[in-house]
Design an enzyme around this catalytic site. Structure first.
Site, PDB file in Angstrom:
ATOM      1  N   GLU A 243       0.890  -1.182   0.000  1.00 54.29           N
ATOM      2  CA  GLU A 243       0.000   0.000   0.000  1.00 54.29           C
ATOM      3  C   GLU A 243       0.911   1.210   0.000  1.00 54.29           C
ATOM      4  O   GLU A 243       1.480   1.570   1.026  1.00 54.29           O
ATOM      5  CB  GLU A 243      -0.888  -0.010   1.252  1.00 54.29           C
ATOM      6  N   CYS A 277      -2.802   8.589   3.286  1.00 56.05           N
ATOM      7  CA  CYS A 277      -2.456   8.042   1.966  1.00 56.05           C
ATOM      8  C   CYS A 277      -3.546   8.363   0.958  1.00 56.05           C
ATOM      9  O   CYS A 277      -3.286   8.885  -0.106  1.00 56.05           O
ATOM     10  CB  CYS A 277      -2.225   6.546   2.078  1.00 56.05           C
TER      11      CYS A 277
HETATM   12  P1  NAD Z   1       8.472   5.303   4.364  1.00 59.97           P
HETATM   13  O1  NAD Z   1       8.399   4.472   3.132  1.00 59.97           O
HETATM   14  O2  NAD Z   1       9.561   6.288   4.483  1.00 59.97           O
HETATM   15  O3  NAD Z   1       8.600   4.363   5.652  1.00 59.97           O
HETATM   16  C1  NAD Z   1       7.671   3.345   5.947  1.00 59.97           C
HETATM   17  C2  NAD Z   1       8.364   2.247   6.749  1.00 59.97           C
HETATM   18  O4  NAD Z   1       9.320   1.565   5.941  1.00 59.97           O
HETATM   19  C3  NAD Z   1       9.112   2.731   7.976  1.00 59.97           C
HETATM   20  O5  NAD Z   1       8.825   1.845   9.040  1.00 59.97           O
HETATM   21  C4  NAD Z   1      10.574   2.617   7.554  1.00 59.97           C
HETATM   22  O6  NAD Z   1      11.459   2.411   8.619  1.00 59.97           O
HETATM   23  C5  NAD Z   1      10.535   1.398   6.674  1.00 59.97           C
HETATM   24  N1  NAD Z   1      11.637   1.297   5.713  1.00 59.97           N
HETATM   25  C6  NAD Z   1      12.386   2.276   5.198  1.00 59.97           C
HETATM   26  N2  NAD Z   1      13.268   1.783   4.305  1.00 59.97           N
HETATM   27  C7  NAD Z   1      13.067   0.449   4.248  1.00 59.97           C
HETATM   28  C8  NAD Z   1      13.630  -0.615   3.484  1.00 59.97           C
HETATM   29  N3  NAD Z   1      14.608  -0.388   2.596  1.00 59.97           N
HETATM   30  N4  NAD Z   1      13.142  -1.851   3.666  1.00 59.97           N
HETATM   31  C9  NAD Z   1      12.143  -2.091   4.525  1.00 59.97           C
HETATM   32  N5  NAD Z   1      11.575  -1.121   5.293  1.00 59.97           N
HETATM   33  C10 NAD Z   1      12.029   0.129   5.147  1.00 59.97           C
HETATM   34  O7  NAD Z   1       7.032   5.967   4.468  1.00 59.97           O
HETATM   35  P2  NAD Z   1       6.513   7.070   5.515  1.00 59.97           P
HETATM   36  O8  NAD Z   1       7.190   8.371   5.200  1.00 59.97           O
HETATM   37  O9  NAD Z   1       6.565   6.534   6.890  1.00 59.97           O
HETATM   38  O10 NAD Z   1       4.966   7.182   5.116  1.00 59.97           O
HETATM   39  C11 NAD Z   1       4.476   8.115   4.225  1.00 59.97           C
HETATM   40  C12 NAD Z   1       4.156   7.490   2.877  1.00 59.97           C
HETATM   41  O11 NAD Z   1       3.349   6.340   3.053  1.00 59.97           O
HETATM   42  C13 NAD Z   1       3.365   8.386   1.950  1.00 59.97           C
HETATM   43  O12 NAD Z   1       3.858   8.284   0.633  1.00 59.97           O
HETATM   44  C14 NAD Z   1       1.964   7.804   1.988  1.00 59.97           C
HETATM   45  O13 NAD Z   1       1.181   8.075   0.858  1.00 59.97           O
HETATM   46  C15 NAD Z   1       2.243   6.367   2.185  1.00 59.97           C
HETATM   47  N6  NAD Z   1       1.106   5.693   2.812  1.00 59.97           N
HETATM   48  C16 NAD Z   1       0.365   4.822   2.062  1.00 59.97           C
HETATM   49  C17 NAD Z   1      -0.756   4.207   2.618  1.00 59.97           C
HETATM   50  C18 NAD Z   1      -1.608   3.269   1.817  1.00 59.97           C
HETATM   51  O14 NAD Z   1      -2.444   2.579   2.372  1.00 59.97           O
HETATM   52  N7  NAD Z   1      -1.424   3.179   0.513  1.00 59.97           N
HETATM   53  C19 NAD Z   1      -1.093   4.480   3.944  1.00 59.97           C
HETATM   54  C20 NAD Z   1      -0.308   5.362   4.683  1.00 59.97           C
HETATM   55  C21 NAD Z   1       0.802   5.960   4.097  1.00 59.97           C
END
Ligand code: NAD
Length: 469
Positions: A243, A277
């Site tokens: 997602e 999101c």
């Molecule tokens: P992010 O991708 O920076 O981080 C999300 C998670 O991934 C964190 O726990 C982080 O530590 C982890 N992470 C980072 N690098 C990684 C890697 N290489 N491998 C595995 N895990 C890793 O996202 P964010 O800034 O926390 O959230 C905001 C984004 O999320 C926005 O783009 C938003 O649109 C999206 N979002 C999507 C949904 C949905 O349902 N589609 C819901 C909420 C947020």
């Protein structure tokens, strides 16, 4: 009822190392989060692997009963969880925010417990007989973001547990306390080791995504991280539900009533202060009613109080972190620099504590402006004028993401026809972002793949097995 301090003090750092978490509204200390490392992750995976077979053997009814008890536990601690969430994430207690999020955790646990999933007879014609079953995957990794940290964790773990899996959660480094507290409360009703949370950095998430003992990763976060997870999961052919980010378009048709839709448009865009999101992030309005929609939205926006979350009067809060504040500032500045018209907001107060960015509406903006083309993930909505529905649909479909979208009209039949032309996982009519545990939710294009919620969401947490004959 547990107190806020009880919940935090019960989370003992494993490695001993901790990190101070600050309130994004005030800069005050909220608490100390453990900094878990790869060794802690390995211990969590080992415990999950040991606990999973007995859990799987319980069967659907007993597991659903445990999820219902876990929902009761969330409700017992609801106010304390909401206060912690408000202080760590920044979202107000009131409005569609912290109390709402904790309520959604209980609601999703209950709905997931109640969703029927029986083996399907796919062929039974006298000559052939085949059944389709869904078996547990094993240990599932859940990696989440900071915007709705408790609710999204439940979205990931509830179907995983219901289907007989153990789960290791990797909380966002921005909001670990909320997830740690939630998991502690859920664990009042779950067997030891079945559900654990690690509070570490990106490297811990990356290891979880490549770990051979993890059969599936549920990931919610940015598209960039989603792509990294696809790569790191390839070595073990892990199942993935992704997602990812979105940049949802809303199209207001010429027959819509501006005053009647203004408040729903506002919350579609500004829920969780825009850090959602599937929030409305680009609003396309027909030229005949453009000025009226701008006026009605401005009136609603001006009446919505923003401030510290624990103050019951507020319904909008700060950005959760400086990085996000800087993104929103850069994008609004780009709009202003290109001559767009700021209807309200656009000027954050300097020298104040907290990452507050005022509610901002920007009119007379080009479709290729960065505030339209990039995901702002904050309280700044661009409003773009269009002349024909074809033009609006083309602009809505012009990006490489497609999570949600919406069509606003007095004629639902006409609105559904336009909805069918939009490239997005969900298109809402006269609302935006309304999720429901019974209705599948997922992205199109680079907003990800796989479905959450409902029976499709349960199936995504199982391994399909055909019994043929
Ligand atoms: P992010 O991708 O920076 O981080 C999300 C998670 O991934 C964190 O726990 C982080 O530590 C982890 N992470 C980072 N690098 C990684 C890697 N290489 N491998 C595995 N895990 C890793 O996202 P964010 O800034 O926390 O959230 C905001 C984004 O999320 C926005 O783009 C938003 O649109 C999206 N979002 C999507 C949904 C949905 O349902 N589609 C819901 C909420 C947020």
């Amino acid at each position: 009822m547990e107190t806020f301090t009880d919940i935090l003090s019960a989370i003992t750092p494993v490695s001993g190392e901790t990190r101070t978490i600050f309130d994004p509204a005030t800069g005050e200390t909220v608490g100390e989060a453990p900094v878990h490392d790869i060794g802690d992750l390995e211990r969590a995976i080992a415990a999950a692997t040991a606990a999973q077979p007995a859990w799987a053997a319980l069967g659907h009814d007993a597991r659903s009963a445990a999820l219902l008890k876990a929902a009761d536990a969330v409700e017992r601690s609801a106010e304390e969880l909401a206060r912690l969430l408000s202080r760590e994430q920044g979202k107000p207690l009131n409005g569609p925010n912290a109390r709402f999020e904790v309520g959604a955790c209980a609601a999703w646990l209950r709905a997931t417990a109640a969703t029927p999933l029986d083996p399907e007879t796919v062929v039974d014609d006298g000559e052939s007989y085949a059944e389709l079953h869904y078996k547990p995957i094993g240990v599932v990794g859940a990696i989440g973001p900071w915007n709705w940290p408790m609710m999204i964790t439940v979205w990931q773990i509830a179907p995983a547990l219901r289907m007989g899996n153990a789960v290791v959660v990797k909380a966002s480094e921005y909001t670990p306390l909320s997830v740690l507290a939630l998991v502690k409360v859920l664990n009042e009703e779950l067997p030891e080791g079945l559900l654990t949370v690690v509070s570490g950095g990106r490297e811990v998430g990356a290891r979880l995504a490549e770990h051979p003992a993890i059969g599936k990763v549920m990931f919610t976060g940015s598209t960039a991280t989603g792509k990294a997870i696809i790569k790191s999961s390839a070595g073990t052919v892990k199942r993935l539900t992704l997602e990812l980010g979105g940049n949802d378009a809303g199209i207001v048709l010429p027959d819509a009533d501006p005053k009647a839709i203004a408040e729903d448009l506002f919350w579609g865009a500004f829920i969780n202060t825009g850090q959602t999101c599937a929030a409305l992030k680009r609003l396309y309005v027909h030229e005949d009613i453009y000025d009226d929609v701008c006026e009605a939205l401005t009136a609603v926006a001006a009446a919505m109080p923003m401030g510290v979350g624990l103050d019951e009067a507020n319904v909008l809060g700060p950005l959760q972190n400086k990085q996000q504040f800087d993104i929103v500032s850069r994008l609004v500045d780009a709009a202003k620099g290109a001559g767009a018209r700021v209807l309200v907001g656009g000027n954050p107060e300097a020298g104040q504590p907290g990452y507050f960015y005022p509610t901002t509406l920007v009119a007379d903006i080009d479709n290729d402006n960065p505030l339209v083309a990039e995901e702002q993930f904050g309280p700044a909505l661009p409003i773009i004028r269009y002349s024909t529905v074809d033009e609006a649909v083309a602009m809505a479909n012009g990006l490489d993401v497609g999570l949600g979208a919406s069509v606003w009209s007095s004629d639902p039949t006409e609105a559904r026809k336009v909805a069918a032309r939009i490239e997005a996982g969900t298109v809402w009519i006269n609302k935006h972002g309304a999720v429901d545990p019974r209705i599948p939710f997922g992205g199109a294009k680079q907003s990800g793949y796989g479905l959450e919620f409902g029976v499709e969401g349960l199936k995504a947490l199982g391994v399909p097995q055909v019994i043929n004959g």
